[in-house]
Design a protein around this motif. Sequence first.
Motif, PDB file in Angstrom:
ATOM      1  N   VAL A 159      43.495  22.148  41.147  1.00 48.95           N
ATOM      2  CA  VAL A 159      44.356  20.960  41.039  1.00 48.95           C
ATOM      3  C   VAL A 159      43.474  19.717  41.022  1.00 48.95           C
ATOM      4  O   VAL A 159      43.624  18.845  40.171  1.00 48.95           O
ATOM      5  N   ASP A 160      42.566  19.639  41.966  1.00 51.09           N
ATOM      6  CA  ASP A 160      41.543  18.595  42.035  1.00 51.09           C
ATOM      7  C   ASP A 160      40.436  19.127  42.944  1.00 51.09           C
ATOM      8  O   ASP A 160      40.510  20.270  43.401  1.00 51.09           O
ATOM      9  N   LYS A 161      39.446  18.320  43.249  1.00 49.55           N
ATOM     10  CA  LYS A 161      38.287  18.822  43.992  1.00 49.55           C
ATOM     11  C   LYS A 161      38.629  19.297  45.406  1.00 49.55           C
ATOM     12  O   LYS A 161      37.852  20.039  46.016  1.00 49.55           O
ATOM     13  N   ASP A 162      39.801  18.912  45.911  1.00 47.79           N
ATOM     14  CA  ASP A 162      40.186  19.275  47.274  1.00 47.79           C
ATOM     15  C   ASP A 162      41.391  20.192  47.361  1.00 47.79           C
ATOM     16  O   ASP A 162      41.848  20.505  48.470  1.00 47.79           O
ATOM     17  N   ASN A 163      41.956  20.599  46.224  1.00 48.22           N
ATOM     18  CA  ASN A 163      43.177  21.404  46.236  1.00 48.22           C
ATOM     19  C   ASN A 163      43.154  22.476  45.152  1.00 48.22           C
ATOM     20  O   ASN A 163      42.825  22.185  43.993  1.00 48.22           O
ATOM     21  N   LEU A 164      43.522  23.687  45.560  1.00 48.04           N
ATOM     22  CA  LEU A 164      43.627  24.809  44.640  1.00 48.04           C
ATOM     23  C   LEU A 164      45.005  25.438  44.794  1.00 48.04           C
ATOM     24  O   LEU A 164      45.537  25.493  45.905  1.00 48.04           O
ATOM     25  N   GLU A 165      45.571  25.898  43.703  1.00 44.06           N
ATOM     26  CA  GLU A 165      46.816  26.667  43.738  1.00 44.06           C
ATOM     27  C   GLU A 165      46.490  28.086  43.283  1.00 44.06           C
ATOM     28  O   GLU A 165      45.664  28.270  42.376  1.00 44.06           O
ATOM     29  N   TRP A 166      47.125  29.076  43.892  1.00 36.02           N
ATOM     30  CA  TRP A 166      46.818  30.450  43.513  1.00 36.02           C
ATOM     31  C   TRP A 166      48.040  31.346  43.669  1.00 36.02           C
ATOM     32  O   TRP A 166      49.005  31.005  44.339  1.00 36.02           O
ATOM     33  N   ARG A 167      47.941  32.477  43.014  1.00 38.71           N
ATOM     34  CA  ARG A 167      48.953  33.522  43.180  1.00 38.71           C
ATOM     35  C   ARG A 167      48.252  34.860  43.054  1.00 38.71           C
ATOM     36  O   ARG A 167      47.185  34.957  42.445  1.00 38.71           O
ATOM     37  N   ALA A 168      48.844  35.872  43.659  1.00 44.55           N
ATOM     38  CA  ALA A 168      48.308  37.228  43.577  1.00 44.55           C
ATOM     39  C   ALA A 168      49.460  38.184  43.335  1.00 44.55           C
ATOM     40  O   ALA A 168      50.525  38.059  43.946  1.00 44.55           O
ATOM     41  N   ASP A 169      49.244  39.100  42.417  1.00 43.30           N
ATOM     42  CA  ASP A 169      50.193  40.173  42.143  1.00 43.30           C
ATOM     43  C   ASP A 169      49.413  41.473  42.199  1.00 43.30           C
ATOM     44  O   ASP A 169      48.297  41.557  41.674  1.00 43.30           O
ATOM     45  N   GLU A 170      50.003  42.472  42.837  1.00 42.08           N
ATOM     46  CA  GLU A 170      49.311  43.743  43.029  1.00 42.08           C
ATOM     47  C   GLU A 170      50.270  44.885  42.717  1.00 42.08           C
ATOM     48  O   GLU A 170      51.449  44.823  43.058  1.00 42.08           O
ATOM     49  N   TRP A 171      49.726  45.914  42.074  1.00 45.23           N
ATOM     50  CA  TRP A 171      50.519  47.068  41.665  1.00 45.23           C
ATOM     51  C   TRP A 171      49.892  48.350  42.203  1.00 45.23           C
ATOM     52  O   TRP A 171      48.720  48.376  42.557  1.00 45.23           O
ATOM     53  N   THR A 172      50.669  49.421  42.179  1.00 50.05           N
ATOM     54  CA  THR A 172      50.172  50.721  42.646  1.00 50.05           C
ATOM     55  C   THR A 172      49.306  51.405  41.608  1.00 50.05           C
ATOM     56  O   THR A 172      48.599  52.354  41.927  1.00 50.05           O
ATOM     57  N   ASP A 173      49.359  50.936  40.358  1.00 48.92           N
ATOM     58  CA  ASP A 173      48.684  51.637  39.265  1.00 48.92           C
ATOM     59  C   ASP A 173      48.035  50.649  38.297  1.00 48.92           C
ATOM     60  O   ASP A 173      48.395  49.487  38.242  1.00 48.92           O
ATOM     61  N   ALA A 174      47.095  51.160  37.521  1.00 50.97           N
ATOM     62  CA  ALA A 174      46.351  50.319  36.577  1.00 50.97           C
ATOM     63  C   ALA A 174      47.218  49.810  35.432  1.00 50.97           C
ATOM     64  O   ALA A 174      46.888  48.816  34.789  1.00 50.97           O
ATOM     65  N   LEU A 175      48.340  50.471  35.157  1.00 48.50           N
ATOM     66  CA  LEU A 175      49.245  50.024  34.086  1.00 48.50           C
ATOM     67  C   LEU A 175      50.228  48.957  34.557  1.00 48.50           C
ATOM     68  O   LEU A 175      51.028  48.458  33.779  1.00 48.50           O
ATOM     69  N   HIS A 176      50.185  48.636  35.850  1.00 49.78           N
ATOM     70  CA  HIS A 176      51.044  47.600  36.450  1.00 49.78           C
ATOM     71  C   HIS A 176      52.531  47.923  36.267  1.00 49.78           C
ATOM     72  O   HIS A 176      53.324  47.062  35.885  1.00 49.78           O
ATOM     73  N   THR A 177      52.915  49.158  36.597  1.00 48.70           N
ATOM     74  CA  THR A 177      54.326  49.548  36.449  1.00 48.70           C
ATOM     75  C   THR A 177      55.113  49.409  37.743  1.00 48.70           C
ATOM     76  O   THR A 177      56.314  49.171  37.701  1.00 48.70           O
ATOM     77  N   VAL A 178      54.461  49.560  38.905  1.00 46.56           N
ATOM     78  CA  VAL A 178      55.169  49.451  40.185  1.00 46.56           C
ATOM     79  C   VAL A 178      54.487  48.373  41.023  1.00 46.56           C
ATOM     80  O   VAL A 178      53.377  48.557  41.525  1.00 46.56           O
ATOM     81  N   LYS A 179      55.177  47.234  41.176  1.00 51.55           N
ATOM     82  CA  LYS A 179      54.588  46.113  41.931  1.00 51.55           C
ATOM     83  C   LYS A 179      54.726  46.372  43.422  1.00 51.55           C
ATOM     84  O   LYS A 179      55.756  46.830  43.892  1.00 51.55           O
ATOM     85  N   LYS A 180      53.650  46.074  44.158  1.00 48.85           N
ATOM     86  CA  LYS A 180      53.689  46.259  45.608  1.00 48.85           C
ATOM     87  C   LYS A 180      53.453  44.973  46.392  1.00 48.85           C
ATOM     88  O   LYS A 180      53.715  44.923  47.582  1.00 48.85           O
ATOM     89  N   LEU A 181      52.966  43.927  45.740  1.00 51.49           N
ATOM     90  CA  LEU A 181      52.703  42.676  46.441  1.00 51.49           C
ATOM     91  C   LEU A 181      52.851  41.519  45.464  1.00 51.49           C
ATOM     92  O   LEU A 181      52.452  41.617  44.310  1.00 51.49           O
ATOM     93  N   GLU A 182      53.451  40.448  45.969  1.00 49.07           N
ATOM     94  CA  GLU A 182      53.604  39.220  45.179  1.00 49.07           C
ATOM     95  C   GLU A 182      53.515  38.052  46.142  1.00 49.07           C
ATOM     96  O   GLU A 182      54.313  37.931  47.072  1.00 49.07           O
ATOM     97  N   MET A 183      52.503  37.204  45.944  1.00 47.63           N
ATOM     98  CA  MET A 183      52.359  36.056  46.833  1.00 47.63           C
ATOM     99  C   MET A 183      51.764  34.858  46.092  1.00 47.63           C
ATOM    100  O   MET A 183      51.149  35.019  45.038  1.00 47.63           O
ATOM    101  N   ALA A 184      51.992  33.678  46.655  1.00 47.15           N
ATOM    102  CA  ALA A 184      51.469  32.445  46.067  1.00 47.15           C
ATOM    103  C   ALA A 184      51.126  31.489  47.201  1.00 47.15           C
ATOM    104  O   ALA A 184      51.740  31.533  48.271  1.00 47.15           O
ATOM    105  N   GLY A 185      50.130  30.633  46.939  1.00 47.17           N
ATOM    106  CA  GLY A 185      49.741  29.716  47.983  1.00 47.17           C
ATOM    107  C   GLY A 185      48.835  28.602  47.510  1.00 47.17           C
ATOM    108  O   GLY A 185      48.639  28.408  46.302  1.00 47.17           O
ATOM    109  N   THR A 186      48.281  27.880  48.477  1.00 39.65           N
ATOM    110  CA  THR A 186      47.405  26.750  48.200  1.00 39.65           C
ATOM    111  C   THR A 186      46.189  26.797  49.123  1.00 39.65           C
ATOM    112  O   THR A 186      46.251  27.345  50.229  1.00 39.65           O
ATOM    113  N   TYR A 187      45.101  26.229  48.648  1.00 44.19           N
ATOM    114  CA  TYR A 187      43.912  25.973  49.454  1.00 44.19           C
ATOM    115  C   TYR A 187      43.759  24.461  49.530  1.00 44.19           C
ATOM    116  O   TYR A 187      43.921  23.764  48.522  1.00 44.19           O
TER     117      TYR A 187
END
Length: 191
Positions: A159-187
């Motif tokens: 966002v700027d030198k003091d702020n970052l926005e992020w998200r993470a998505d995680e699945w059980t498999d490499a094809l991303h068919t079953v999602k197990k985690l979904e989160m978003a946040g800031t630094y």
Amino acid sequence: MRLGMAYRLGLVIGASAFGVCGCTASKVDFSTIKQPARAAEFDAYETFVGNWTWEAEMHNAADANKKLTGTADWAWALDKRCLRGNMTSKSGSASFDASGVWSWHPKSKKYIWWMFNNWGYPQQGTARYDAAKQSWKMDYESVGLDGTASHGVYEMRVVDKDNLEWRADEWTDALHTVKKLEMAGTYKRKK
């Protein structure tokens, strides 16, 4: 019988001679080996250097564990060719600490990274940086905090030198068919 033994002995001597003469490595002349110039790609990591606080919401967690908070500290190492850091994380009923290493691979031309936590679950991946959008996309494989195999993607935007926005998505498999985690946040950089 003697001929057989002589033949076998000849094979052993011949193989040994080939090993000594044909496959030995040449002497290394260290006077000709020089440290290469630092790759310009490392400069993109400069954004992360420093001390941070972070917060996130895990969208698919139970209420007590939806909110996560933590800290992150990143510093240059190895002549500014490696970024080394430590993180803490805490939710309503769980916490963990992690350490990581990020670098640039000069032959594969990829950003590479590893994270390890005190639960014994590693993450490793590659990353792509888009300078025009000031954003990172970090694909990874890991053992998730639930102890099972995970395949995920972090996306981070400066966002700027003091702020970052992020998200993470995680699945059980490499094809991303079953999602197990979904989160978003800031630094936010500590002042």
